[in-house]
Design a protein around this motif. Structure first.
Motif, mmCIF file in Angstrom:
data_model
loop_
_atom_site.group_PDB
_atom_site.id
_atom_site.type_symbol
_atom_site.label_atom_id
_atom_site.label_comp_id
_atom_site.label_asym_id
_atom_site.label_seq_id
_atom_site.Cartn_x
_atom_site.Cartn_y
_atom_site.Cartn_z
ATOM 1 N N UNK A 9 0.859 -1.192 0.000
ATOM 2 C CA UNK A 9 0.000 0.000 0.000
ATOM 3 C C UNK A 9 0.891 1.236 0.000
ATOM 4 N N UNK A 10 0.519 2.209 -0.813
ATOM 5 C CA UNK A 10 1.294 3.455 -0.893
ATOM 6 C C UNK A 10 0.327 4.628 -0.841
ATOM 7 N N UNK A 11 0.817 5.712 -0.276
ATOM 8 C CA UNK A 11 0.049 6.947 -0.379
ATOM 9 C C UNK A 11 0.992 8.098 -0.670
ATOM 10 N N UNK B 61 0.261 12.541 -1.447
ATOM 11 C CA UNK B 61 -0.549 13.551 -0.765
ATOM 12 C C UNK B 61 -1.981 13.610 -1.268
ATOM 13 N N UNK B 62 -2.310 12.795 -2.264
ATOM 14 C CA UNK B 62 -3.650 12.850 -2.832
ATOM 15 C C UNK B 62 -4.335 11.504 -2.968
ATOM 16 N N UNK B 63 -3.638 10.401 -2.873
ATOM 17 C CA UNK B 63 -4.303 9.132 -3.149
ATOM 18 C C UNK B 63 -3.596 7.998 -2.430
ATOM 19 N N UNK B 64 -4.321 6.900 -2.314
ATOM 20 C CA UNK B 64 -3.801 5.651 -1.764
ATOM 21 C C UNK B 64 -3.947 4.593 -2.846
ATOM 22 N N UNK B 65 -2.921 3.812 -3.059
ATOM 23 C CA UNK B 65 -2.954 2.784 -4.096
ATOM 24 C C UNK B 65 -2.358 1.499 -3.547
#
Length: 1370
Positions: free
Chosen positions: A965-967, A969-973
């Motif tokens: 999981x990565x984030x 400043x605008x999204x998590x993927x």
């Protein structure tokens, strides 16, 4: 001196005799005081006076009656009957005040006497005190329920009180509107003045005027009624571009829509029964033509039902690919299914390019031949070789005409997919005489709706109702949208497709006796040609071929609808009852509310119940037949009318029309209100979410109370993303002394201002249509006053999407904390925790056919919002939910650094992992938390769950998988392990493909059945007969998850998506750069949305183009990073970033691309080293004043100094060695550093101050400098070329000691509107030709986001260059 207060005499009772009157009465009695009179004698006198008064009243001698009653009251001042009688006499004399005094006295003396209250009510009626009269008469009726006179007077009082209240309300609303208009004009004037000043500062104006910038698109309801000629509309090349763009959007969106059909079991079963029944009446070798094959499934159903051959014509290239993949997967299965699938032929052609062998060519073929002949003539005239011309394409030819037509070209608006033109063309050119059609008929139903916002949490939010409109028929799920039905269902039109087909074939064969009716209905009112003439004309078979005159209405009639409930009607809901056959199971409806089932989604929703009778034009389903099944994939269509108050028992007249491509329902008189802007529907989701509203109000109230308890005398609150102003009013009601509400959308700011006025908070709340990051508490350099009087004590915000941070909450809170909030400011909310869960959400075997290959069409670049809690039967949880990230908004700057986490998923159920479901818990304060979990049955409307589609992986219970999981400043993927992300081009998996063994947990072998096992938290796993299994063979082993044979996406779709992204960027750039272009595009967009069938574009996409986002997920539109002009585009009527378009600003690149970019920069600047000084330090730089700016900046350098991007050392001569303790310079380029070292040697700088030059990436200074810190960090004209400027600034900040200073001289986005827009538009070209320079970075925001406090920001050259000083807090 203060005058002595004189004692006041007691107030006289106006109902009793005055002292003078009392004296006169006693004088008439021979001077005897009444108090001294014998009680028996006094009673006798009172009764005689009463009798005399009653006699005078009967004889209408009212004046005498008053005199007698007054004399009686002198002896009996507590006799309520006397007061009531005198009240009646006064009333007859017209002395209404005196009558009211006596009525009140009588009611006070005998509260339980109905007549006393009646007399008071009559007097108050005469005084026009309607409300008080109604209260008195209501009390009288309660005491004497059977009195008809009291009831009549009460009704009159209530009616007049209601009219008076309505008049007062209207007057107050008029006054508020007038004030709102004045405030709005003042804000517009401020904007205009700022713009004018910017023009003057730039010393040049653009080619457009300020009026062009302020222009707003206007939609008129009559635009839907006036045909648009394609040749006129497409004379403007921008309209042609838009039409191509919308067609491409429709092509990309179509497979996703088809997937919804594959999951809609009732819809599929109805068509299956209808096809089977139709084929049972046909010969064995029947040829079936399928138009709109539902991802290929309807073709397979027809083949499986015994059709001799099936030809399917898909309306788009992507649908063709989807159907082909499904067909091929079934062909490869072998057996009866494989043989049936082999009898299906797919045509990749427009329907108008399909003909029959041996018959006249199709229209598209003839048109193409004419174009080729014209091109050939032109080529001959120019001497061009004839061989250069394309060969003749005969189109697609059927071997023979079909005997059965199956079509599913139906949508929420019924006709939006071109059902009628397709049916007409097939009837004339492709179907055999006497052919049948499935479905045979469609009943279009309707009902009156109240779809409005009223009182919310005690506030009047009716100002939002101006945004309830749509250029066509809006697609809504009324199961989740609160509404009220104001009528029983009525039949809008009965569309008999079988009769239409027969009539069209008869007309085309020249049989005049067949008639010219294009559609028929036994229960609908008389159909006429309306204003368009005979419906049998050939133009009605072709969308848009109506000659540009009045619309060729095939139906034009009036319907009288009986109103069943009081309310304010502003919409008509349309839905379908589709009859695929005559059997009950072959009938399906698109709305469950139509059959009396409760509408789900909100406690305030009301469904349309069944009715014993029917309004004119149709009725309800007969009681002897079961209610039709509900097909959820169509949803409902809503058309809006101007609001009108309706009463139960009354009737409403509607005019119903339809042509080849749309139904139009208008009120009488017809709606005529012009519209200028659409509010995204998620605004209504938010304000109607009572759970969210209550939680926020509780937290805000506690926050304000805590500030008061801490000694804050004047609480200043800041509401970021204020929208309608609801949270601002909550703060004001909780006791905040002042609220500043920032809303970036001008239209929503207008609505919020009206709402604030309507609720009486104008003195406390100030609405600003500003980007919150641009607000300040300091006077700006151009003299503009500050936006806030001081730093705020409370921050309230609701800027969250389904994925939590997608609306830029980290940026907004970080900027607010840096420059808008006091050090001890409270915040609501304070934190959020994000959870994720691997799930299976896919189709497998559908009606016995393998549809698993269709799952590749789910993929999108970003996550999408879904209401998983409302479709629990469609997905299966495969592991327990896990916490992914937690965000502390009180320290939001700490989360501005991208973060990564590896999650160890342990699967508790077997199945196919193809999606990650994500939700969050929002902690408003220490006591209140809101959750968006799909397992919470009471979750409100505001947020859905975010779903990211993943490469398919077959899993079994007990298996593990490392999910990254990565984030940013605008999204998590989310990402699978590298070895599992990629699949071979042919679709095979990484590793051997084997069937899951029985121990893997699949129920049904090969993954074809539902996975066993329960969901997280003890929730039962969902199930569905259509969606759940994997369908085809599922790879994997009992110990290790494996990829399935289904690719994550379709390569052709991705390629088309990238091309469309480029076109999208061109559209946005054109409109951002020039408002004249925006105007032309917006006007073309409105024409396309009003009459899409005239111009051959998809109705749904044309409508979506004209509105902002239609779902709460706003993750596709990265509004926080758009320029001001782009934000106006999103809030206006022309949306240039449709839901399928990629975000305008890409997310941060991953580490691999970052490393590649760094290496490219290093190589490039090594090559620039030899000539760098001539460019950045030559004559041009001198004329622009760069050396002076450098010198002024470096004069502030003190102590241990670090210069990043030192380059060739242009700054080295400008330092003051006496002020420096040491000097360190770093650069990525070794070639540049060599020249810097040579310059330092020439200056003998190393002798004056310790000097070190090092090669390092600015984003990794800590490692390169071994953790050393500095008093001053300097960077000049380097930030714009760093691959990740935010990371570079954070790295510089990390190298600063507490209290240290950052000195920057950089390219930055200008605050002057035209210059800033120009930078945005030309940024890619500048980067390509200017050493990779991004000259439109928002440098102050980057600095603030790194946790530094900006002390000075001085713009130069119109704001293109910025000199900035920032300090690291101690």
């Amino acid at each position: 001196m203060t005058a002595a207060r004189m004692p006041q005499a007691p107030a006289l009772d106006p109902t009793l005799p005055s002292p003078e009157q009392q004296a006169a009465i006693e004088a008439a009695m021979g001077g005897v005081s009444l108090q001294d009179t014998d009680p028996a004698l006094l009673d006798f006198l009172v009764q005689r006076c009463r009798q005399a008064g009653n006699a005078a009243f009967k004889e209408k001698r009212y004046k005498e009656a008053v005199q007698m009653y007054s004399q009686a009251l002198a002896g009996a001042p507590k006799d309520a009957a006397l007061y009531a009688n005198r009240s009646a006499a006064y009333l007859s004399l017209g002395l209404y005040e005196q009558a009211a005094w006596d009525g009140r006295k009588a009611a006070a003396l005998r509260p339980g006497w109905a007549k006393a209250h009646y007399r008071l009510g009559c007097a108050l009626l005469a005084l026009s005190s309607w409300g008080a009269a109604a209260a008195a008469l209501q009390r009288a009726l309660e005491l004497e329920p059977g009195s008809g006179d009291v009831a009549a007077r009460l009704k009159e009082a209530e009616e007049r009180a209601g009219a008076e209240a309505a008049a007062r309300t209207a007057q107050a609303a008029t006054e508020r509107r007038a004030l709102a208009v004045k405030l709005r004009a003042a804000r517009r004037a401020d904007h205009r003045l700022v713009q004018l000043n910017q023009f003057k500062q730039a010393m040049a104006g653009p080619e457009w005027e300020l009026d062009d910038l302020e222009w707003r698109p206007t939609f008129l309801p009559a635009m839907r009624l006036k045909p648009v000629r394609p040749e006129a509309a497409f004379a403007d090349p921008r309209a042609r571009l838009l039409a191509s763009y919308l067609s491409a959007l429709a092509d990309l969106a179509a497979p996703k829509t088809a997937l919804r059909m594959l999951e809609d079991v009732p819809r599929l079963l109805a068509f299956q029964q209808g096809i089977q029944a139709a084929l049972a009446a046909q010969p064995p070798d029947t040829h079936v033509l399928v138009l709109g094959s539902g991802g290929g499934l309807l073709s397979l159903v027809a083949a499986g039902a015994g059709a001799g051959s099936v030809t399917a014509v898909e309306r788009s290239r992507m649908l063709y690919r989807m159907a082909k993949q499904v067909l091929e997967s079934n062909c490869s299965r072998g057996g009866a299914e494989g043989e049936a699938a082999a009898r299906v032929s797919l045509l990749d052609r427009r329907l108008q390019a399909v003909g029959v062998a041996g018959e006249a060519p199709a229209p598209d073929v003839l048109r193409a031949r004419q174009e080729r002949e014209a091109a050939g003539a032109a080529a001959a005239a120019l001497g061009t070789a004839a061989a250069a011309l394309a060969e003749d394409d005969g189109g697609a030819l059927l071997a023979r005409r079909a005997s059965l037509l199956v079509t599913d070209l139906l949508d929420h608006s019924v006709l939006g997919l071109g059902l009628l033109p397709a049916l007409d063309y097939a009837a004339e050119r492709l179907l055999a005489p006497g052919a049948a059609v499935v479905p045979s008929r469609v009943r279009v139903m309707g009902a009156l709706l109240e779809l409005r916002v009223g009182q919310v949490s005690g506030f009047d939010l009716s100002a939002l109702n101006v945004y309830w409109w749509h250029p066509g028929t809006e697609r809504l799920d009324l199961g989740r949208m609160p509404h009220r039905c104001l009528s029983a269902p009525f039949e809008v039109h009965g569309l008999d497709l079988q009769a239409r087909l027969a009539a069209r074939q008869a007309a085309s064969s020249g049989d005049a006796a067949a008639g010219s009716s294009s559609s028929s209905s036994s229960s609908s009112p008389t159909e006429g040609s309306g204003s368009g003439g005979d419906a049998s004309t050939e133009g009605s078979a072709k969308a848009g071929s109506n000659g540009g005159c009045a619309a060729a209405w095939e139906l034009d009639t009036e319907v009288e609808v009986a109103v069943t409930a009081d309310g304010e009607c502003n919409a008509i809901v349309l839905w379908m009852e589709v009859h695929a056959g005559e059997e009950p199971g072959a009938v399906v409806t698109s709305w469950g509310g139509a059959s009396g089932s409760p509408a789900c989604g909100s406690s305030s929703s009301s469904s349309i119940g069944s009715s014993e009778g029917s309004s004119e034009g149709g009725g309800t389903t007969p009681p002897c037949l079961p209610a039709p099944a509900v097909a959820s994939s169509w949803e409902q269509g809503v058309q809006y009318v101007d609001v009108q108050a309706v009463k139960a028992g009354a009737t409403v007249s509607l005019r119903v029309r339809h042509d080849a491509g749309q139904y139009v329902v208008t009120s009488k008189p017809p709606q005529c209100r012009p519209r200028h802007a659409l509010a995204p529907r998620w605004h209504f989701d938010m304000v109607l979410d009572q759970q969210r509203n209550d939680a926020y109000e509780q937290a805000i109230s506690r926050a304000v109370a805590a500030k008061r308890a801490a000694g804050c005398r004047h609480v200043l609150a800041l509401d970021v993303g204020a929208g309608s102003g609801l949270l601002s009013m909550m703060a004001a009601r909780a006791g905040a002394d002042e609220v500043v509400a920032a809303e970036i959308s001008q239209h929503m700011c207008d609505a919020g201002e009206v709402t604030v006025l309507a609720n009486g908070y104008l003195g406390k709340i100030t609405m600003l249509d500003r980007d919150a990051r641009r607000l300040d508490v300091l006077r700006k350099p151009d003299g503009t006053p500050p936006d806030l009087p001081r730093r705020a004590d409370l921050l309230v915000y609701e800027v969250f999407d389904s994925g939590c941070i997608g609306e830029g909450v980290l940026h907004l809170v970080t900027a607010a904390r840096a420059k808008l909030l006091a050090a001890d400011a409270a915040m609501v909310p304070i934190a959020a925790r994000v959870f994720c869960q691997p799930i299976q959400l896919r189709v497998g075997d559908v009606l016995g056919w393998d549809a698993s290959q269709a799952n590749r069409w789910r993929w999108r670049p970003d996550y999408e919002g879904m209401e998983l809690g409302r479709c629990r039967d469609r997905w299966v949880p495969l592991a327990e939910p896990v916490e992914v990230f937690s965000f502390d908004f009180q320290n939001a700057a700490a989360h501005m650094t991208p973060e990564e986490a590896v999650l160890d998923l342990r699967f508790t159920a077997g199945g196919v992992f193809n999606a990650v479901a994500m939700w969050f818990d929002l902690q408003l304060d220490e006591e209140t938390t809101l959750s968006t979990s799909p397992y919470y049955s009471d979750k409100g409307l505001t947020w859905q769950q975010a779903v990211q589609w993943m490469p398919e992986v077959a899993v079994a219970p007990g298996q593990h998988l490392a999910l990254t999981a990565r984030h940013d400043t605008y999204s998590i993927s989310y990402a699978l392990p590298p070895g599992m992300e990629a699949a071979a081009p042919d679709g095979s998996t990484v590793g051997d493909i084997i069937e899951l063994s029985s121990t893997s947990g699949s129920d049904g072998g090969g993954g074809g059945g539902q996975p066993a096992g329960g969901s997280s938290g003890g929730e039962p796993a969902g199930s569905s007969s259509a969606a759940g299994g994997s369908g085809s063979s599922v790879p994997g082993t009992p110990g290790q998850p494996r990829r399935t044979s289904v690719p994550v996406s379709d390569p052709a779709w991705q390629a088309a998506f990238e091309r469309l992204h480029g076109l999208n960027s061109q559209l946005v750039k054109a409109c951002v750069q020039n408002p004249l272009e925006y105007r032309a595009v917006a006007q073309a967009a409105l024409r396309l949305a009003s009459r899409p069938h005239d111009l051959g574009v998809d109705a749904q996409q044309a409508a979506e183009f004209c509105r902002p986002s239609t779902s709460k997920e706003r993750h596709q539109h990265d509004v926080a990073r758009l320029s001001r002009r782009q934000q106006l585009l999103l809030s206006g009527s022309a949306l240039l970033t449709a839901p399928l378009a990629a975000p305008l600003v890409a997310a941060a690149a991953d580490s691999t691309r970052q490393q590649q970019r760094v290496a490219e920069i290093e190589r490039a600047y090594d090559s620039y080293a030899a000539t760098y000084d001539e460019i950045d330090g030559g004559a041009a730089a001198e004329q622009l004043g760069f050396p002076v700016l450098r010198q002024e900046l470096l004069a502030a350098a003190r102590g241990d100094v670090l210069e990043t991007g030192v380059g060739t050392g242009l700054n080295l001569p400008l330092y003051q060695p006496s002020a420096l303790t040491s000097l360190t310079g770093v650069d990525l380029s070794g070639g540049m550093l060599a020249r810097a070292a040579a310059r330092a040697d020439a200056l003998r700088l190393g002798e004056a101050v310790p000097l070190r030059l090092a090669q390092a990436d600015v984003a990794a200074l800590g490692e390169a400098l071994e953790g050393r810190t500095f008093d001053t960090v300097v960077d000049t004209f380097s930030l714009c070329v760093f691959p990740d400027p935010a990371a570079a600034i954070r790295s510089m900040a990390a190298c600063l000691r507490p209290g240290g200073t950052l000195l920057l001289l950089e390219h930055s986005r200008s605050g002057i509107g035209p210059l800033g827009w120009y930078q945005d538009v030309t940024a890619p070209a500048v980067a390509a030709t200017g050493k990779g320079c991004r000259w439109n970075d928002d440098v102050p925001s980057l600095v603030e986001a790194a946790g530094l406090r900006v002390q000075r920001a001085e713009p130069h050259l119109g704001g293109l260059i910025l000199s900035l000083t920032a300090v690291k807090p101690a």
